[in-house]
Motif scaffolding. Sequence first.
Motif, PDB file in Angstrom:
ATOM      1  N   UNK A 288      -3.000  -2.119 -13.686  1.00  0.00           N
ATOM      2  CA  UNK A 288      -2.798  -3.061 -12.598  1.00  0.00           C
ATOM      3  C   UNK A 288      -3.026  -2.352 -11.274  1.00  0.00           C
ATOM      4  N   UNK A 289      -2.398  -2.846 -10.222  1.00  0.00           N
ATOM      5  CA  UNK A 289      -2.581  -2.251  -8.897  1.00  0.00           C
ATOM      6  C   UNK A 289      -2.158  -0.788  -8.895  1.00  0.00           C
ATOM      7  N   UNK A 290      -0.956  -0.507  -9.414  1.00  0.00           N
ATOM      8  CA  UNK A 290      -0.446   0.869  -9.426  1.00  0.00           C
ATOM      9  C   UNK A 290      -1.275   1.768 -10.333  1.00  0.00           C
ATOM     10  N   UNK A 291      -1.506   1.314 -11.548  1.00  0.00           N
ATOM     11  CA  UNK A 291      -2.241   2.135 -12.508  1.00  0.00           C
ATOM     12  C   UNK A 291      -3.642   2.471 -12.039  1.00  0.00           C
ATOM     13  N   UNK A 292      -4.308   1.491 -11.447  1.00  0.00           N
ATOM     14  CA  UNK A 292      -5.659   1.723 -10.937  1.00  0.00           C
ATOM     15  C   UNK A 292      -5.645   2.737  -9.802  1.00  0.00           C
ATOM     16  N   UNK A 293      -4.679   2.606  -8.899  1.00  0.00           N
ATOM     17  CA  UNK A 293      -4.589   3.539  -7.773  1.00  0.00           C
ATOM     18  C   UNK A 293      -4.298   4.953  -8.249  1.00  0.00           C
ATOM     19  N   UNK A 294      -3.385   5.092  -9.202  1.00  0.00           N
ATOM     20  CA  UNK A 294      -3.065   6.417  -9.745  1.00  0.00           C
ATOM     21  C   UNK A 294      -4.293   7.007 -10.426  1.00  0.00           C
ATOM     22  N   UNK A 295      -4.990   6.194 -11.206  1.00  0.00           N
ATOM     23  CA  UNK A 295      -6.185   6.676 -11.893  1.00  0.00           C
ATOM     24  C   UNK A 295      -7.253   7.140 -10.931  1.00  0.00           C
ATOM     25  N   UNK A 296      -7.469   6.390  -9.872  1.00  0.00           N
ATOM     26  CA  UNK A 296      -8.486   6.764  -8.886  1.00  0.00           C
ATOM     27  C   UNK A 296      -8.102   8.039  -8.158  1.00  0.00           C
ATOM     28  N   UNK A 297      -6.807   8.208  -7.850  1.00  0.00           N
ATOM     29  CA  UNK A 297      -6.353   9.430  -7.175  1.00  0.00           C
ATOM     30  C   UNK A 297      -6.612  10.654  -8.075  1.00  0.00           C
TER      31      UNK A 297
ATOM     32  N   UNK B 158      12.707   7.646  -8.456  1.00  0.00           N
ATOM     33  CA  UNK B 158      12.320   7.818  -7.051  1.00  0.00           C
ATOM     34  C   UNK B 158      10.797   7.931  -6.878  1.00  0.00           C
ATOM     35  N   UNK B 159      10.038   7.623  -7.925  1.00  0.00           N
ATOM     36  CA  UNK B 159       8.579   7.766  -7.836  1.00  0.00           C
ATOM     37  C   UNK B 159       8.000   6.933  -6.700  1.00  0.00           C
ATOM     38  N   UNK B 160       8.529   5.723  -6.529  1.00  0.00           N
ATOM     39  CA  UNK B 160       8.004   4.809  -5.519  1.00  0.00           C
ATOM     40  C   UNK B 160       9.127   3.871  -5.112  1.00  0.00           C
ATOM     41  N   UNK B 161       9.610   4.014  -3.892  1.00  0.00           N
ATOM     42  CA  UNK B 161      10.791   3.277  -3.455  1.00  0.00           C
ATOM     43  C   UNK B 161      10.447   2.270  -2.352  1.00  0.00           C
ATOM     44  N   UNK B 162      10.883   1.035  -2.540  1.00  0.00           N
ATOM     45  CA  UNK B 162      10.580  -0.037  -1.594  1.00  0.00           C
ATOM     46  C   UNK B 162      11.304   0.165  -0.265  1.00  0.00           C
ATOM     47  N   UNK B 163      10.561   0.039   0.815  1.00  0.00           N
ATOM     48  CA  UNK B 163      11.130   0.059   2.157  1.00  0.00           C
ATOM     49  C   UNK B 163      11.108  -1.372   2.705  1.00  0.00           C
ATOM     50  N   UNK B 164      12.273  -1.871   3.084  1.00  0.00           N
ATOM     51  CA  UNK B 164      12.379  -3.262   3.519  1.00  0.00           C
ATOM     52  C   UNK B 164      11.399  -3.596   4.644  1.00  0.00           C
TER      53      UNK B 164
ATOM     54  N   UNK C 191       5.230  -9.611   4.152  1.00  0.00           N
ATOM     55  CA  UNK C 191       4.594 -10.449   3.143  1.00  0.00           C
ATOM     56  C   UNK C 191       5.579 -11.460   2.562  1.00  0.00           C
ATOM     57  N   UNK C 192       6.862 -11.115   2.532  1.00  0.00           N
ATOM     58  CA  UNK C 192       7.878 -12.053   2.059  1.00  0.00           C
ATOM     59  C   UNK C 192       8.056 -13.188   3.060  1.00  0.00           C
ATOM     60  N   UNK C 193       8.100 -12.846   4.344  1.00  0.00           N
ATOM     61  CA  UNK C 193       8.202 -13.871   5.385  1.00  0.00           C
ATOM     62  C   UNK C 193       6.974 -14.773   5.380  1.00  0.00           C
ATOM     63  N   UNK C 194       5.796 -14.172   5.169  1.00  0.00           N
ATOM     64  CA  UNK C 194       4.580 -14.990   5.100  1.00  0.00           C
ATOM     65  C   UNK C 194       4.669 -16.006   3.966  1.00  0.00           C
TER      66      UNK C 194
ATOM     67  N   UNK D 177       0.820  -1.212   0.000  1.00  0.00           N
ATOM     68  CA  UNK D 177       0.000   0.000   0.000  1.00  0.00           C
ATOM     69  C   UNK D 177       0.856   1.266   0.000  1.00  0.00           C
ATOM     70  N   UNK D 178       1.995   1.221   0.685  1.00  0.00           N
ATOM     71  CA  UNK D 178       2.855   2.409   0.732  1.00  0.00           C
ATOM     72  C   UNK D 178       3.466   2.697  -0.635  1.00  0.00           C
ATOM     73  N   UNK D 179       3.905   1.656  -1.331  1.00  0.00           N
ATOM     74  CA  UNK D 179       4.435   1.836  -2.679  1.00  0.00           C
ATOM     75  C   UNK D 179       3.384   2.429  -3.603  1.00  0.00           C
ATOM     76  N   UNK D 180       2.172   1.906  -3.493  1.00  0.00           N
ATOM     77  CA  UNK D 180       1.077   2.377  -4.344  1.00  0.00           C
ATOM     78  C   UNK D 180       0.730   3.825  -4.044  1.00  0.00           C
TER      79      UNK D 180
END
Length: 309
Positions: free
Chosen positions: A142-151, A273-279, A285-288, A90-93
């Motif tokens: 996709x997830x990103x495109x839909x979120x950007x469009x809705x915003x 730098x548009x959307x940067x992953x934070x470990x 979700x990776x551990x899951x 959600x943070x990336x999106x």
Amino acid sequence: MSFLIVSPGRDPKAWIKALENHHPGLNIYTYPEEHDKEEVEFALAWNHPRGLFKNYPNLKVIASMGAGVDHITSDSEIPEDITITRVIDDRLTEDMSVFVMAQVMDRIRDLSLYKEQESEKKWNPVSYHRIEDVKIGIMGMGVMGTAVGKRLAKNGFPVKGWARSEKEIEGIDTYHGEEGLAEFLEETMILVCLLPLTPETENILDKDIFEKLPKGAYIINVARGEHLVEHDLLEMIDSGHLSGAALDVFREEPLKEDHPFWEHPRIKVTPHIASMTKAESVVPQIVENYERMKENESLKNVVEREKGY
């Protein structure tokens, strides 16, 4: 059973710390340190050396460190029985939505132009566009495109989206496939690329696409540098058909010092730098998925190899 991190050029310390916090006792190796390849069943990767993973006989899962997976799927030597997963966060999106919104607002109110004028001590007001008059087209829903469009739609912009397959998204006019592409591009004043990178979408932002846009259209690419045919963009901007572009991704990163994008007056460059992953945000979700793999359960956010996303 061991966990392998492969991220050449990236410091893995934050990932190791986050993994140890969420899964104490996890046996973690970092490439290229010495390790037993037969022990490794799960790998976390970003831009791994091509052909590396074929040397791990018991590897079951390769997880991408970020939302993009083209850096993994482009490796034809990865065995077919290995599952590839991606990050949905959600943070990336949210970060991507905010960045695209900022670029759009900068464009319609000419904020970068005024910054240039300020440095030259020029007082030169120009007319601006109103939100309701700016039609925005998003390639990739996709997830990103839909979120950007809705915003964007929530803030009053007329938004339409294009995807490979048919989609229905509230508040957004959607088009799909080759048959819907021309109509989608028609009247699109700002074109935002958020497509996954696949053999079908590589070089999709080319002269043919640009010519279908109305004169004065603007390009925002926040997907992958390989989507863009760079000389076509330069040609169409210099001819006056396109008004400019905001680019956050490039074929070669960092962008070379002698690249023409740097000094072009109508191209804005930002360093991916548009959307940067934070470990710490995505490791849960990776551990899951790691635990699901151990229990032979279905994994989350699995990539469809034949589609490439």
